[in-house]
Design an enzyme around this catalytic site. Structure first.
Site, short mmCIF file in Angstrom:
data_model
loop_
_atom_site.label_atom_id
_atom_site.label_comp_id
_atom_site.label_asym_id
_atom_site.label_seq_id
_atom_site.Cartn_x
_atom_site.Cartn_y
_atom_site.Cartn_z
N SER A 24 4.14 4.64 2.43
CA SER A 24 4.38 4.53 0.99
C SER A 24 5.08 5.77 0.47
O SER A 24 5.51 5.79 -0.68
CB SER A 24 3.06 4.30 0.25
OG SER A 24 2.09 5.20 0.69
N HIS A 67 8.54 -1.18 3.22
CA HIS A 67 7.36 -0.88 2.40
C HIS A 67 6.92 -2.13 1.63
O HIS A 67 7.57 -2.53 0.66
CB HIS A 67 7.71 0.28 1.44
CG HIS A 67 6.58 0.74 0.59
ND1 HIS A 67 6.76 1.35 -0.62
CD2 HIS A 67 5.23 0.67 0.79
CE1 HIS A 67 5.58 1.62 -1.14
NE2 HIS A 67 4.64 1.23 -0.31
N GLU A 102 10.32 -2.83 -0.24
CA GLU A 102 11.24 -1.71 -0.44
C GLU A 102 11.79 -1.35 0.94
O GLU A 102 11.03 -0.98 1.83
CB GLU A 102 10.42 -0.55 -1.03
CG GLU A 102 11.12 0.29 -2.04
CD GLU A 102 10.24 1.44 -2.56
OE1 GLU A 102 9.11 1.68 -2.07
OE2 GLU A 102 10.70 2.11 -3.48
N ASN A 129 6.89 4.35 -5.75
CA ASN A 129 5.85 5.34 -6.04
C ASN A 129 6.34 6.53 -6.85
O ASN A 129 5.54 7.25 -7.43
CB ASN A 129 5.19 5.78 -4.73
CG ASN A 129 4.21 4.72 -4.28
OD1 ASN A 129 3.48 4.16 -5.10
ND2 ASN A 129 4.20 4.41 -3.00
#
Ligand code: CAA
Length: 296
Positions: free
Chosen positions: A118, A139, A151, A189
């Site tokens: 992540s 991801h 992702e 993130n």
């Protein structure tokens, strides 16, 4: 792509294996602990049952999905015939570097090595191998069977061919891939974690309570979960480690983790996985605000 190997049978690994197997790929789930593999298979079976009862898949699809799944504690044997390995081990840089160095020795030369990290740099993970052009980030979001996004993170050396293969593969899984570059936190993130950190600061500074903060974001911004509930769902240790990657990677104080988050991780109040975070999950279907945050 025929044979997929997923490394790590935790929350993300079981969801990733579920989605590959349901999409027709022969999928081996690998973990160092047999108990984790048994628990993951029970979770996959329960989630498939949920899909059957909602009518989104048939009983036959469930049976075929389970038939395409195998489990193993022998990473070398499983990887020997792999076309793609997706690593979903614990979010720890040293562990990931070791796994990728091992995978590079164990997997055939054509095999693509993907990480579900992540926040750890794909370029750094790729540098642990002799095939950096075949290393990429894939991801997935939690819960993997439900969330549409993958992702797709291009490391500094990831080739165009490998990137297009993984973008197409993600479409074949019924997901919507988004290609991003390898910078701290990628996109998801880099944006999500400062929001969660700000929600924790809002609580820490006494602006509002746990439920009030979550209600504002759920009803005011149409988020399916409030940020504090989402932090518990992701795991507060994971949130803290991603914030540290952002803070170290950009050197900008705006990413400094809230001291309350640091304290909660130190006290092992990590959210759903330990039974308490901002909420208490003694009854997982009816979480209540944790005693520490209840109005005195
Ligand atoms: N497997 C299969 N299906 C599942 C499932 C699972 N594990 N969990 C939920 N579902 C299905 C349900 O069957 C249901 O299906 P239908 O729509 O067909 O009825 C649907 O998902 C909704 O589930 P529920 O009705 O039980 O509950 P809900 O409406 O509260 O939704 C939720 C649950 C999908 C988790 C929703 O609350 C949500 O979207 N939350 C936000 C999740 C999120 O933001 N995830 C990203 C986290 S960040 C991350 O993962 C990456 C990182 O790097 C930190």
């Amino acid at each position: 792509m025929k044979q997929i190997v997923v490394i790590g049978a935790g929350q993300m690994g079981n969801g990733i294996a579920h989605v590959f197997a349901q999409s027709g790929f022969s999928t081996a789930l690998v973990d160092i602990r047999q108990e984790s593999l048994d628990k993951a298979m029970a979770t996959i079976s329960k989630n498939l049952d949920r899909q059957v009862s909602k009518g989104s898949i048939t009983e036959a699809t469930k049976t075929e999905t389970l038939q395409r799944l195998s489990t193993s504690t022998d990473m070398a044997a499983s990887c020997a015939t792999a076309d793609l390995v997706v690593e979903a081990a614990t979010e720890n840089i040293d562990l990931k570097l070791k796994i990728f160095a091992d995978l590079d020795r164990m997997a055939p030369a054509h095999c693509i090595l993907a990480s579900n990290t992540s926040s750890i740099s794909i370029t750094r993970i790729a540098a642990a191998t002799q095939r950096p052009e075949k290393v990429i980030g894939m991801h997935f979001m939690n819960p993997v069977p439900v969330m549409k996004l993958v992702e797709v993170i291009r490391g500094y050396s990831t080739s165009n061919d490998v990137t297009s293969t993984i973008l197409q593969l993600s479409l074949n899984l019924g997901k919507s891939p988004v290609e991003v570059n390898d910078l701290p936190g990628f996109v998801a993130n880099k944006i999500l974690m400062p929001m969660i950190n700000e929600a924790i600061y809002t609580l820490y500074e006494g602006t509002a309570g746990v439920e009030e903060i979550d209600t504002v974001m759920k009803l005011g911004m149409a988020h399916p979960m409030g940020p504090l509930r989402l932090a518990d769902f992701i795991g507060l240790d994971t949130c803290l480690s991603i914030l540290r990657v952002l803070h170290d990677g950009f050197g900008n104080p705006k990413y400094a983790p809230c001291p309350l988050l640091v304290n909660m991780v130190t006290a092992k109040k990590l959210g759903d996985k330990t039974g308490e975070g901002f909420y208490n999950y003694a009854d997982p279907k009816n979480p209540v605000v944790a005693a520490f945050f209840q109005k005195k």
